[in-house]
Design an enzyme around this catalytic site. Structure first.
Site, PDB file in Angstrom:
ATOM      1  N   LYS A  41     -35.574 -10.162  66.380  1.00 12.91           N
ATOM      2  CA  LYS A  41     -34.549 -10.254  67.419  1.00 12.91           C
ATOM      3  C   LYS A  41     -34.986 -11.266  68.465  1.00 12.91           C
ATOM      4  O   LYS A  41     -36.090 -11.204  68.988  1.00 12.91           O
ATOM      5  CB  LYS A  41     -34.297  -8.894  68.052  1.00 12.91           C
ATOM      6  CG  LYS A  41     -33.153  -8.926  69.068  1.00 12.91           C
ATOM      7  CD  LYS A  41     -32.634  -7.545  69.402  1.00 12.91           C
ATOM      8  CE  LYS A  41     -31.481  -7.618  70.389  1.00 12.91           C
ATOM      9  NZ  LYS A  41     -30.348  -8.405  69.882  1.00 12.91           N
ATOM     10  N   GLY A  80     -28.706  -7.311  74.237  1.00 15.89           N
ATOM     11  CA  GLY A  80     -27.412  -7.352  74.907  1.00 15.89           C
ATOM     12  C   GLY A  80     -26.864  -5.958  75.155  1.00 15.89           C
ATOM     13  O   GLY A  80     -26.230  -5.688  76.188  1.00 15.89           O
ATOM     14  N   HIS A 114     -36.111  -2.808  68.877  1.00 13.54           N
ATOM     15  CA  HIS A 114     -35.469  -3.593  67.823  1.00 13.54           C
ATOM     16  C   HIS A 114     -36.536  -4.198  66.912  1.00 13.54           C
ATOM     17  O   HIS A 114     -37.729  -4.141  67.200  1.00 13.54           O
ATOM     18  CB  HIS A 114     -34.607  -4.706  68.426  1.00 13.54           C
ATOM     19  CG  HIS A 114     -33.303  -4.227  68.985  1.00 13.54           C
ATOM     20  ND1 HIS A 114     -33.188  -3.714  70.258  1.00 13.54           N
ATOM     21  CD2 HIS A 114     -32.076  -4.152  68.435  1.00 13.54           C
ATOM     22  CE1 HIS A 114     -31.932  -3.359  70.483  1.00 13.54           C
ATOM     23  NE2 HIS A 114     -31.240  -3.617  69.387  1.00 13.54           N
ATOM     24  N   PHE A 153     -20.990  -4.040  68.331  1.00 11.49           N
ATOM     25  CA  PHE A 153     -19.707  -3.673  67.742  1.00 11.49           C
ATOM     26  C   PHE A 153     -19.706  -2.285  67.103  1.00 11.49           C
ATOM     27  O   PHE A 153     -18.668  -1.813  66.648  1.00 11.49           O
ATOM     28  CB  PHE A 153     -19.298  -4.703  66.684  1.00 11.49           C
ATOM     29  CG  PHE A 153     -18.796  -5.981  67.281  1.00 11.49           C
ATOM     30  CD1 PHE A 153     -17.463  -6.119  67.624  1.00 11.49           C
ATOM     31  CD2 PHE A 153     -19.650  -7.035  67.527  1.00 11.49           C
ATOM     32  CE1 PHE A 153     -16.980  -7.281  68.190  1.00 11.49           C
ATOM     33  CE2 PHE A 153     -19.195  -8.205  68.102  1.00 11.49           C
ATOM     34  CZ  PHE A 153     -17.853  -8.335  68.431  1.00 11.49           C
TER      35      PHE A 153
END
Length: 238
Positions: free
Chosen positions: A139, A145, A135, A103
Site C-alpha cells: 500500500k 484513505g 494494510h 467502496f
C-alpha cells in the site's frame, strides 16, 4: 454496461472478474503501457470509467474522462488536495463523478457507525480516542484513505480535535492514526475510545479485495446516466 478500467493491477483485475460475472463488458483495460486509450475517442466508447491508479496520475485521468463525457468512479487515494478542482470541473462540464476512499459496503456502514459513535462520545470528555489501521506492505499511502475519512468524521464531532497526525504526539488536539503495514492484510481499521474505567472499540476487518471491487462495480452501475458529484452514501442510501 461498457466499462473502461483505468488501472489494471490487482484491484483492476478483481473488478474485471466481478463486472464480467454481472454481464458487463470491459471495453478498455488501461495501464501505463496503454495510456493512449485515455484519449477522448477511445474513452467515449465506455458508459462508465472505474479509476484505481496512483496519486500522481488520478487527477489527470479523471479530467480526461470528463472531456470524453464518461462518468468516473474513482477509488485512488492520496491525491485529495486536488479534489476541489475535480469537483468544480465536474460541475462546470456537467459530468458525473463518484469518489470513495473505500467502496466496501461493510466499510461504508462502518463509516455511518463511526459517525454516530463520535456524536455520542462528543459529550464524554473522560474518553480519549485513538485509531489504528493495518494494510499490506504494498500500500502506497499511510494513513489509508479510509482511515483519513474515519478521522475526519471524528474530528468533525469531538470537541477539541482539530486535526490528525500519523506519528505519536502529546498534543491532545490531534487524533493519532497508528499505521501498520503487515502482509497479507487486506485492511483493518480500529477506533478505540479509552477511559480509566472502560474502552469502547469498533473494528472493521476486510478479508479480501472482493468487497472493495464489488462496491466499485455497484457504484458504476448506479452512476450510469447521472450527472453530479456523489459518494457511496448516495449509492447505499446511508
Amino acid at each position: 454496461m461498457k466499462i473502461a478500467l483505468i488501472g489494471y493491477g490487482k484491484m483492476g483485475k478483481t473488478i474485471e472478474a466481478i463486472a464480467t460475472s454481472r454481464g458487463h463488458e470491459i471495453v478498455h483495460r488501461i495501464d501505463i503501457n496503454s495510456s493512449h486509450l485515455l484519449e477522448k475517442e477511445s474513452l467515449s466508447q465506455a458508459d462508465v470509467a472505474i479509476e484505481f491508479t496512483t496519486p500522481e496520475t488520478a487527477y489527470h485521468n479523471i479530467l480526461k474522462c470528463f472531456d470524453a463525457g464518461v462518468p468516473v468512479v474513482c477509488g485512488t487515494t492520496g491525491w485529495l488536495e486536488k479534489l476541489p478542482e475535480v469537483k468544480a470541473t465536474c460541475l462546470e462540464k456537467h459530468q458525473a463523478f463518484l469518489y470513495a476512499s473505500n467502496f466496501s459496503i461493510g466499510v461504508n456502514i462502518f463509516f455511518a457507525l463511526n459517525q454516530k459513535l463520535a456524536e455520542l462520545m462528543a459529550g464524554q470528555p473522560s474518553y480519549s480516542v485513538r485509531m489504528e489501521e493495518i494494510h499490506h506492505t504494498q500500500k502506497k499511502d499511510a494513513p489509508s484513505g479510509t482511515a483519513i475519512t474515519l478521522a475526519e468524521q471524528i474530528i468533525d464531532k469531538i470537541p477539541g480535535k482539530t486535526g490528525w497526525v500519523n506519528d505519536p504526539t502529546q498534543d491532545a488536539s490531534q487524533l493519532y492514526i497508528h499505521s501498520k503495514r503487515i502482509d497479507p492484510a487486506a485492511g483493518t481499521h480500529i477506533i478505540d475510545y479509552h477511559s480509566t474505567i472502560d474502552d469502547i472499540t469498533i473494528t472493521h476487518t476486510a478479508h479480501s479485495r472482493e468487497g472493495f471491487a464489488a462496491g466499485a462495480v455497484t457504484a458504476a452501475e448506479w452512476i450510469k446516466g447521472k450527472k453530479g458529484i456523489f459518494n457511496m452514501g448516495d449509492v447505499l442510501n446511508l
